[in-house]
Design a protein around this motif. Structure first.
Motif, PDB file in Angstrom:
ATOM      1  N   THR A  12      11.519  -1.876 -26.662  1.00  0.00           N
ATOM      2  CA  THR A  12      12.763  -2.044 -25.908  1.00  0.00           C
ATOM      3  C   THR A  12      13.385  -0.705 -25.536  1.00  0.00           C
ATOM      4  N   THR A  41       7.683  -6.755 -36.763  1.00  0.00           N
ATOM      5  CA  THR A  41       8.078  -7.354 -35.494  1.00  0.00           C
ATOM      6  C   THR A  41       9.328  -6.684 -34.937  1.00  0.00           C
ATOM      7  N   LYS A  42      10.364  -6.503 -35.784  1.00  0.00           N
ATOM      8  CA  LYS A  42      11.598  -5.873 -35.319  1.00  0.00           C
ATOM      9  C   LYS A  42      11.372  -4.412 -34.941  1.00  0.00           C
ATOM     10  N   SER A  49      19.755  -5.838 -35.873  1.00  0.00           N
ATOM     11  CA  SER A  49      19.326  -4.490 -36.242  1.00  0.00           C
ATOM     12  C   SER A  49      20.351  -3.469 -35.739  1.00  0.00           C
ATOM     13  N   ILE A  64       8.251  -9.563 -40.546  1.00  0.00           N
ATOM     14  CA  ILE A  64       9.568  -9.461 -39.911  1.00  0.00           C
ATOM     15  C   ILE A  64       9.887  -8.003 -39.598  1.00  0.00           C
ATOM     16  N   ILE A  67      16.346  -2.090 -39.804  1.00  0.00           N
ATOM     17  CA  ILE A  67      15.862  -3.442 -39.518  1.00  0.00           C
ATOM     18  C   ILE A  67      17.009  -4.444 -39.557  1.00  0.00           C
ATOM     19  N   ASN A  68      17.899  -4.302 -40.545  1.00  0.00           N
ATOM     20  CA  ASN A  68      19.068  -5.167 -40.676  1.00  0.00           C
ATOM     21  C   ASN A  68      20.312  -4.302 -40.762  1.00  0.00           C
ATOM     22  N   LYS A 103       9.561  -4.372 -31.646  1.00  0.00           N
ATOM     23  CA  LYS A 103      10.477  -4.786 -30.582  1.00  0.00           C
ATOM     24  C   LYS A 103      11.426  -3.632 -30.225  1.00  0.00           C
ATOM     25  N   PHE A 104      11.979  -2.964 -31.249  1.00  0.00           N
ATOM     26  CA  PHE A 104      12.876  -1.830 -30.995  1.00  0.00           C
ATOM     27  C   PHE A 104      12.151  -0.744 -30.211  1.00  0.00           C
ATOM     28  N   ASP A 151      19.701  -8.770 -32.325  1.00  0.00           N
ATOM     29  CA  ASP A 151      18.839  -9.371 -33.352  1.00  0.00           C
ATOM     30  C   ASP A 151      19.259  -8.992 -34.778  1.00  0.00           C
TER      31      ASP A 151
END
Length: 169
Positions: A23, A15-16, A103, A12, A116-117, A19-20, A101
């Motif tokens: 993006t 992946t995040k 983040s 996880i 991440i969160n 993706k960040f 998402d």
């Protein structure tokens, strides 16, 4: 079972983070079509007046958020932006972007920290070293054409992975 859970959590995070990174740099490339090469962009500003002698910031502006809105907001799906002022050994102010998402990116001209969160953000401010490389990752905006790059990206892979101060723990 604990190994499976650990691997899932690691997946996880990876992946995040991936993706960040993808993006934010895609947004930069799209913005370059409209605003020219990033080397010609206005410098990513502070959210404060920096006293060069003491290194202390007096919060009084939202230059970083204005920079984000001018160059990147159009190309990134995010929930909201804002500014956070907090006290540590120096007063600091940074812009914050909350992503769809869950983040969060905290940034100004010095460094950007990707969480991440978003729910970990305040906890991590209390003990940044505990979170660094597991729940938060530091990036620098490089106006030499590279965009957002991992902090200390000039280091070798082993150092980036294992350094206790800024590595990926």
């Amino acid at each position: 079972m604990p190994s499976m859970i650990s691997n899932h959590k690691k997946h996880i995070v990876e992946t995040k983070l991936s993706k960040f990174y993808s993006t934010i740099n895609q947004a930069i490339r799209l913005s370059e079509l409209e605003n020219g090469e990033i080397s010609s962009w206005k410098k990513l500003g502070y959210n404060c007046t920096l006293d060069e002698e003491t290194g202390k910031c007096t919060p009084n502006s939202n230059e970083a958020e204005e920079w984000f809105n001018k160059y990147l907001a159009k190309y990134i799906n995010n929930i909201k932006t804002g500014q956070e002022v907090y006290n540590s050994d120096i007063v600091s102010a940074k812009s914050i972007i909350y992503f769809n998402d869950g983040s969060l990116l905290q940034f100004n001209s010095r460094a950007s920290t990707f969480y991440i969160n978003a729910s970990d953000y305040e906890k991590c401010l209390l003990d940044e070293k505990k979170c660094l490389g597991t729940k938060s990752f530091t990036f620098m905006f490089m106006q030499n054409g590279k965009g957002f790059e991992p902090y200390n990206s000039g280091q070798n892979e082993a150092t980036l992975l294992n350094n206790p101060e800024f590595g990926c723990n």
